[in-house]
Design an enzyme around this catalytic site. Structure first.
Site, short mmCIF file in Angstrom:
data_model
loop_
_atom_site.label_atom_id
_atom_site.label_comp_id
_atom_site.label_asym_id
_atom_site.label_seq_id
_atom_site.Cartn_x
_atom_site.Cartn_y
_atom_site.Cartn_z
N ASP A 5 9.90 39.80 3.67
CA ASP A 5 9.75 40.07 2.24
C ASP A 5 10.84 39.33 1.48
O ASP A 5 11.86 38.98 2.05
CB ASP A 5 9.87 41.59 1.98
CG ASP A 5 11.14 42.16 2.59
OD1 ASP A 5 11.11 42.53 3.78
OD2 ASP A 5 12.17 42.20 1.90
N GLU A 43 7.92 45.73 15.70
CA GLU A 43 8.60 44.43 15.83
C GLU A 43 8.84 44.11 17.30
O GLU A 43 8.86 42.96 17.70
CB GLU A 43 10.00 44.48 15.21
CG GLU A 43 10.12 44.48 13.73
CD GLU A 43 11.58 44.75 13.33
OE1 GLU A 43 12.47 44.83 14.20
OE2 GLU A 43 11.81 44.87 12.14
#
Ligand code: SAH
Length: 236
Positions: free
Chosen positions: A200, A13
């Site tokens: 998600d 990330e």
């Protein structure tokens, strides 16, 4: 010149943001046996220190979650004179509350823990956290990212009791670090902001792990763009 600290859990990330901001890794100003690592540089007239929670050397994975976030934020705020701290990362979203893959939220205050249950007066509230973060209403208006409730726990899954807590809180972004970062920031009197990109959907049809890995790179790119825009926009 202002100095902004960015706390990042996963290296995957962090890399798009490190690249976008042109940061360089430096030797950590703390005992190197402690896992957090530091990248620094200047962007949009602001000094930036990005701290990555580091690696779990025993298991060969990134450290994630609240203990590692507490350690990293403490080191960052102890060793650098930071004016703003940003908890930037990915999160699970909720279709039922308007969530979508890749959507970016700016956290609303307060930030709670959704998995701490201590049914004794005082301890209950302390466990919940309710840690303050800065009011991002103006940033949201200016940049077009929605304000959302961010809540934190130490698991990637979402058992019924955690889901109930998140329904009570109205969570838009379920993740594993922000409340810990907000706690340490509040102890140091440093304003904190959460910027979270959805990888998600907690109440969607797909398994969280697979969906997370599938969207990690896209969401991290969206997140890097969002953090760079936020930095350019923070009041100086
Ligand atoms: N299997 C992954 C582990 C990711 S854990 C791996 O490649 O190692 C999830 C990390 O992303 C945490 O740092 C957390 O803050 C964030 N996150 C993203 N989606 C999440 C969700 N649904 N629940 C909790 N944390 C989530």
């Amino acid at each position: 010149m202002h100095r902004i600290g960015i706390v990042k859990a996963m290296k995957a990330e962090a890399l798009p943001l490190i690249e976008r901001l042109g940061l360089r890794e430096g030797p950590p100003p703390w005992d190197e046996r402690l896992p957090p690592r530091l990248w620094s540089g200047t962007h949009a007239g602001v000094e930036i220190d990005l701290i990555w929670l580091g690696r779990d050397e025993r298991h060969g994975v990134d450290l994630i979650g609240t203990s590692a976030a507490t350690l990293a934020t403490t080191l960052l705020l102890t060793h650098r004179s930071i004016d703003w701290v940003i908890s930037a990362g990915t999160a699970g979203g909720f279709v039922s509350r308007g969530g979508a893959i890749g959507k970016v939220y700016l956290g609303r205050s307060p930030i709670c823990f959704h998995d701490r249950r201590v049914p004794i007066e005082g301890f209950r509230e302390s466990a919940l956290g309710e840690h303050p973060c800065m009011d991002a209403t103006e940033l949201s208006r200016e940049l077009g990212y929605e304000l959302g409730v961010v809540s934190t726990g130490d698991s990637l899954d979402a058992p019924p009791q955690d889901l109930e807590a998140m329904d009570r809180l109205g969570t838009h972004a379920k993740e594993m670090e922000a409340a810990a970062v907000a706690w340490i920031a509040s102890l140091h009197g440093v304003p904190m902001l959460a910027v979270k990109a959805i990888t998600d959907l907690v109440d969607g049809p797909h398994a969280t792990e697979a969906e997370f890995l599938e969207h990690l790179h896209t969401a991290s790119d969206r997140l890097a763009e969002a953090v760079a825009r936020v930095i350019a926009c923070l009041p100086s």
